[in-house]
Design a protein around this motif. Sequence first.
Motif, mmCIF file in Angstrom:
data_model
loop_
_atom_site.group_PDB
_atom_site.id
_atom_site.type_symbol
_atom_site.label_atom_id
_atom_site.label_comp_id
_atom_site.label_asym_id
_atom_site.label_seq_id
_atom_site.Cartn_x
_atom_site.Cartn_y
_atom_site.Cartn_z
ATOM 1 N N ILE A 261 16.404 8.074 -8.878
ATOM 2 C CA ILE A 261 15.445 7.073 -8.747
ATOM 3 C C ILE A 261 14.297 7.410 -9.467
ATOM 4 O O ILE A 261 13.573 8.393 -9.255
ATOM 5 N N THR A 262 13.718 6.401 -10.197
ATOM 6 C CA THR A 262 12.488 6.463 -10.979
ATOM 7 C C THR A 262 11.377 5.979 -10.156
ATOM 8 O O THR A 262 11.506 5.021 -9.386
ATOM 9 N N THR A 263 10.474 6.775 -10.381
ATOM 10 C CA THR A 263 8.985 6.519 -9.531
ATOM 11 C C THR A 263 7.951 6.301 -10.398
ATOM 12 O O THR A 263 7.632 6.973 -11.419
ATOM 13 N N ALA A 264 7.313 5.168 -10.061
ATOM 14 C CA ALA A 264 6.118 4.794 -10.740
ATOM 15 C C ALA A 264 4.869 4.785 -9.833
ATOM 16 O O ALA A 264 4.885 4.647 -8.648
ATOM 17 N N PHE A 265 3.535 5.217 -10.359
ATOM 18 C CA PHE A 265 2.709 5.498 -9.507
ATOM 19 C C PHE A 265 1.439 4.258 -9.882
ATOM 20 O O PHE A 265 1.498 3.756 -10.762
ATOM 21 N N LYS A 266 1.007 3.977 -8.904
ATOM 22 C CA LYS A 266 -0.083 2.758 -9.014
ATOM 23 C C LYS A 266 -1.335 3.486 -8.115
ATOM 24 O O LYS A 266 -1.371 3.656 -6.857
ATOM 25 N N PRO A 267 -2.476 3.549 -8.877
ATOM 26 C CA PRO A 267 -3.844 3.921 -8.245
ATOM 27 C C PRO A 267 -4.246 2.900 -7.091
ATOM 28 O O PRO A 267 -4.217 1.622 -7.402
ATOM 29 N N HIS A 268 -4.851 3.417 -5.822
ATOM 30 C CA HIS A 268 -4.877 2.341 -4.918
ATOM 31 C C HIS A 268 -6.445 2.620 -4.491
ATOM 32 O O HIS A 268 -6.890 1.922 -3.705
ATOM 33 N N ASN A 269 -7.010 3.422 -5.227
ATOM 34 C CA ASN A 269 -8.708 3.706 -5.096
ATOM 35 C C ASN A 269 -9.503 3.628 -6.291
ATOM 36 O O ASN A 269 -9.428 4.612 -6.617
ATOM 37 N N THR A 270 -9.817 2.525 -6.792
ATOM 38 C CA THR A 270 -10.421 2.658 -7.953
ATOM 39 C C THR A 270 -11.994 2.214 -7.990
ATOM 40 O O THR A 270 -12.196 1.482 -6.868
ATOM 41 N N LEU A 271 -12.686 2.605 -9.054
ATOM 42 C CA LEU A 271 -14.202 2.196 -9.178
ATOM 43 C C LEU A 271 -14.277 0.564 -9.336
ATOM 44 O O LEU A 271 -15.035 0.148 -8.570
ATOM 45 N N ARG A 272 -13.532 -0.019 -9.882
ATOM 46 C CA ARG A 272 -13.493 -1.345 -9.921
ATOM 47 C C ARG A 272 -13.211 -2.184 -8.617
ATOM 48 O O ARG A 272 -13.999 -3.184 -8.223
ATOM 49 N N GLN A 273 -12.321 -1.445 -7.880
ATOM 50 C CA GLN A 273 -12.286 -2.123 -6.477
ATOM 51 C C GLN A 273 -13.392 -1.902 -5.628
ATOM 52 O O GLN A 273 -13.792 -2.631 -4.722
ATOM 53 N N ARG A 274 -14.064 -0.810 -5.892
ATOM 54 C CA ARG A 274 -15.397 -0.424 -4.935
ATOM 55 C C ARG A 274 -16.609 -1.111 -5.322
ATOM 56 O O ARG A 274 -17.348 -1.475 -4.623
ATOM 57 N N LEU A 275 -16.646 -1.170 -6.773
ATOM 58 C CA LEU A 275 -17.884 -1.850 -7.323
ATOM 59 C C LEU A 275 -17.955 -3.172 -7.808
ATOM 60 O O LEU A 275 -19.107 -3.723 -7.614
#
Length: 418
Positions: A261-275
């Motif tokens: 099974i191939t796994t892809a990662f997704k950032p869940h806490n970014t500066l864009r989301q916060r600011l």
Amino acid sequence: MSELSCALEGVTDPSVLETTSRSRGQTDIVCPGDASSSDSCYLYRQDQQPWEVARDTCDELGGYLVAIETPTYQLRRLLRGNGGYKSSPTYSWKNTFVILHEEESESFFGHINSLDTHISFTQETCKDGHLAFLDVEVHVDSDGTLSTSVYRKPTHTDQYLNFQSHHPLVHKLAVIRTLFHRADTIVHSPPEVEKEKTNIKNALAGCGYPDWAFSKADTPKQPNKNTRRTHGVQGRKVTITIPYVYDLSDKIKRLFQRQGITTAFKPHNTLRQRLVHVKDRVAKEKQRNVVYGIRCSQEDCHDFYIGETQQSLKARMNQHRRPSNSDSIPDSAVYTHINASQHSFNTNEVIILDRESRWFERRVKEAIWERVERPTLNKRGGLRFNLSHAWDRAVRKIPSRLSRAGQGPVRSAQSRTI
């Protein structure tokens, strides 16, 4: 394959072509009249033909096949948009690179701006032998040939994804591969390619990229040898996406990799989301697709309820105020508590525990928060998703926001009650 579109020079009377076109199956004959090319008529048919067949058909009719490079093609598209042709597909042109004689550029620019009062075109011309087109800078050499290099705006800062940021390594290596690929495909001459790659390495070094990262990015990927049978289909590729948490996500990836099974990662806490908040904050009572919790307003009462709703919170709380309209649907647990104890619930004190637009995932989150908070008013077994107790160990690490939150939500004397 090509649509049959013939331009017939010198033919201005459609009756001349009527018999021939019907016998050959053409569906539309257009003679633009006072248009700029009034010395031609056009035949159009929507069915697809091999290019050579369409070309030969137009030759037999005394014309030529309209090609996308010719001005006749543009007129054909215009005629179709003005009702001359049926079933016109929609095209969207945002950036177009055109080479014209200098004496023709202004007349052509004026012509396309006169086609529709609702559409306004802009142009950027070559200056000192240079023209920026998207991320390509085109150079006109002294011998008239064109060469290309990477274009960067004057405000470019060489700031890329920092190597120390909380992102998976594959994302950081992808930055190197992408910039190198752009250098290989855009830059014209080999010496300039090496110069561009040196500039890239210096810029990324300033963002914390070590030398080994460039070597690793340049190493060809090895095929995955752990391909296993999935759902009975040999070699079927299965990919899942999970939030990236340092070290933990990499361990999960290795476990899935053993199963093919191939796994892809997704950032869940970014500066864009916060600011960055482009839109105004939506009032709490208007928010939808949420998991919510609400406590009884009586000071000595510790009862509270957790639910989920696709509706706005205002509409959902109004439903909690009244009994059910159907005999098959029991009354809300909140309404039952209000009716039995004469207590109240402040609408403004609703706590939004989670947000999820997809209905199944939202009910999973409701079950998780029910397990975390242990609400006293929820009917056991009434959840639409049964959360396995195998998750209890992970759920215990989620901090409570209702049942063990001290005094609970701050109460306002002016809050609306139900």
